[in-house]
Design an enzyme around this catalytic site. Structure first.
Site, PDB file in Angstrom:
ATOM      1  N   TRP A  37       0.815  -1.216   0.000  1.00 47.10           N
ATOM      2  CA  TRP A  37       0.000   0.000   0.000  1.00 47.10           C
ATOM      3  C   TRP A  37       0.845   1.260   0.000  1.00 47.10           C
ATOM      4  CZ3 TRP A  37      -4.389  -0.120  -2.120  1.00 47.10           C
ATOM      5  CH2 TRP A  37      -5.150  -1.289  -2.079  1.00 47.10           C
ATOM      6  N   ASP A  55      -1.383   6.719   6.660  1.00 46.68           N
ATOM      7  CA  ASP A  55      -2.489   5.950   6.080  1.00 46.68           C
ATOM      8  C   ASP A  55      -2.861   4.854   7.079  1.00 46.68           C
ATOM      9  OD1 ASP A  55      -4.160   4.211   4.786  1.00 46.68           O
ATOM     10  OD2 ASP A  55      -2.824   3.780   3.103  1.00 46.68           O
ATOM     11  N   LYS A 106     -12.748  -1.452   7.068  1.00 47.09           N
ATOM     12  CA  LYS A 106     -12.078  -2.389   7.979  1.00 47.09           C
ATOM     13  C   LYS A 106     -12.574  -2.130   9.407  1.00 47.09           C
ATOM     14  CE  LYS A 106      -8.624  -1.798   4.545  1.00 47.09           C
ATOM     15  NZ  LYS A 106      -8.633  -3.026   3.785  1.00 47.09           N
TER      16      LYS A 106
HETATM   17  N1  PMP Z   1      -4.214   1.769   2.208  1.00 46.08           N
HETATM   18  C1  PMP Z   1      -4.309   0.629   2.926  1.00 46.08           C
HETATM   19  C2  PMP Z   1      -3.372   0.423   4.077  1.00 46.08           C
HETATM   20  C3  PMP Z   1      -5.277  -0.319   2.591  1.00 46.08           C
HETATM   21  O1  PMP Z   1      -5.372  -1.447   3.287  1.00 46.08           O
HETATM   22  C4  PMP Z   1      -6.151  -0.075   1.514  1.00 46.08           C
HETATM   23  C5  PMP Z   1      -7.254  -1.037   1.109  1.00 46.08           C
HETATM   24  N2  PMP Z   1      -7.105  -2.323   1.449  1.00 46.08           N
HETATM   25  C6  PMP Z   1      -6.005   1.118   0.789  1.00 46.08           C
HETATM   26  C7  PMP Z   1      -5.036   2.011   1.187  1.00 46.08           C
HETATM   27  C8  PMP Z   1      -6.897   1.439  -0.382  1.00 46.08           C
HETATM   28  O2  PMP Z   1      -8.179   1.673   0.072  1.00 46.08           O
HETATM   29  P1  PMP Z   1      -9.405   1.844  -0.937  1.00 46.08           P
HETATM   30  O3  PMP Z   1      -9.603   0.530  -1.618  1.00 46.08           O
HETATM   31  O4  PMP Z   1     -10.529   2.221  -0.031  1.00 46.08           O
HETATM   32  O5  PMP Z   1      -9.049   2.910  -1.900  1.00 46.08           O
END
Ligand code: PMP
Length: 362
Positions: free
Chosen positions: A102, A173, A197
């Site tokens: 991520w 994040d 989550k």
């Molecule tokens: N950052 C992290 C740490 C994540 O776990 C996720 C989604 N699993 C995201 C960003 C992206 O989130 P979204 O799919 O809501 O854009």
């Protein structure tokens, strides 16, 4: 407890109590004769939901008044662009810390808008992923901000410390670990997290941002992507995902009824310990490749030493009512996500299943 234990990484398990409440309120929210999703987002009734959810989140995380709270659409992924568009001035640069999938995605989006320096990245020592200590980071003192990912949902890597950035704004994040343990919000200048989550239903993203960071974005920034415009409009610049926002509010008040974030932190520690203890006590059968100092309390990825048994493990687990344990498609293996709404009995069932699987196939 429900029939199936849901270990999904996201959208993930929601508290049963919240689902029942949403069900009970579905057709007639607070005697309006309508569901909340049929009410206009600028009506007084919806504003009540918006204001209460903000107040509850503020209370849960003790967010001081000089931080704005926004409820935005577009997931955490939209934030990967909004952050540089709003905070990276032309010809300036930002520091990013790369700890997994991520943070890499955040970095590749940010690179569209400016110069990005990788201040630190995880290393593998003796087969274990480690976060380098702060002394080994190459921070640029003139960076516009430092971005990091306190919990890597796919890699199962979590910081148990907060970086010190010598006055450079720190952005986190927290999509997969917000509300899992108490934090000191003033250690950060901005925190963001998509909802699916620990917060609620997919579709909404919480942004907590210090007021001084809210300023003119880069000139070509879409209006919707401007923090300033969103702050001025109380997150109602356009029609927000109202139902997701409402579900977040139900989750926040459920958390308050349970005793708040500290209570969840205690449960989460216990749940994670049970799972890692099980993995470690069968080290010739299961492996987790993250150094114990930075193992995630929310997402526990592991492999079977004999990878040929992985699909059998997953099939038998599903038959036993243990759902969504397949690792992320990029890395394979197994991953158990044990968010706030995962009851401890769910983890106990998984641990019993894992021990039994070793007995039968070890
Ligand atoms: N950052 C992290 C740490 C994540 O776990 C996720 C989604 N699993 C995201 C960003 C992206 O989130 P979204 O799919 O809501 O854009």
């Amino acid at each position: 407890m429900r029939k199936v234990v849901n270990f999904s990484a996201g959208p993930g398990v929601l508290p049963e109590e919240v689902l029942f409440q949403a069900q009970a309120e579905m057709l007639n929210w607070h005697e309006t004769g309508m569901s909340i999703m049929e009410l206009g987002h600028r009506e007084a009734e919806f504003k009540q939901v918006a204001q209460q959810s903000e107040a509850d989140l503020r209370e849960l995380l003790s967010i001081p008044s000089h931080y704005h709270i926004l409820f935005l659409a577009g997931g955490a992924t939209a934030q990967f662009s909004m952050i540089p568009l709003n905070l990276l001035k032309e010809n300036k640069h930002a520091d990013y810390v790369e700890t997994g999938v991520w943070s890499r995605k955040a970095i590749s989006e940010a690179k569209r808008y400016g110069n990005i320096n990788i201040a630190a990245r995880t290393v593998t020592e003796k087969g274990l992923i480690c976060i380098p200590p702060q002394e080994a980071w190459a921070l640029n003192l003139d960076a516009e901000y430092v971005h990091y990912t306190p919990n890597e949902t796919i890699d199962g890597v979590e910081f148990n410390w907060v970086p010190k950035t010598q006055g450079i704004p720190l952005i986190a994040d927290m999509s997969s670990n917000i509300l899992s343990k108490p934090i000191n919000v003033t250690d950060y200048d901005m925190i963001y997290a998509s909802a699916q989550k620990n917060i609620g239903q997919a579709g909404i993203t919480v942004v907590i941002i210090r007021d001084e960071l809210v300023k003119d974005p880069l000139p070509y920034t879409p209006g919707l992507f401007s923090y300033q415009a969103q702050v001025e409009n109380h997150s109602l610049y356009n029609t927000p995902p109202t139902y997701s926002w409402y579900i977040s509010g139900l989750v926040f008040s459920w958390m308050k009824r349970q005793g708040g974030v500290a209570v969840f932190a205690e449960h989460n520690q216990r749940k994670a310990k049970k799972l890692y203890d099980c993995i470690d006590s069968h080290a010739d059968f299961y492996i987790n490749q993250v150094h114990p100092d930075c193992r995630s309390q929310m997402n526990v990825p592991f492999n079977l030493k004999n990878q040929e048994l992985t699909s059998m493990f997953l099939t038998e687990a599903t038959q036993a009512g243990l759902a969504n344990l397949r690792g992320h498609r990029l890395v394979g293996g197994i991953r158990a996500s044990i968010y706030n709404a995962m009851p401890e009995e769910g983890v106990d069932l998984l641990v019993n299943f894992m021990r039994d699987f070793v007995r039968r196939h070890g």
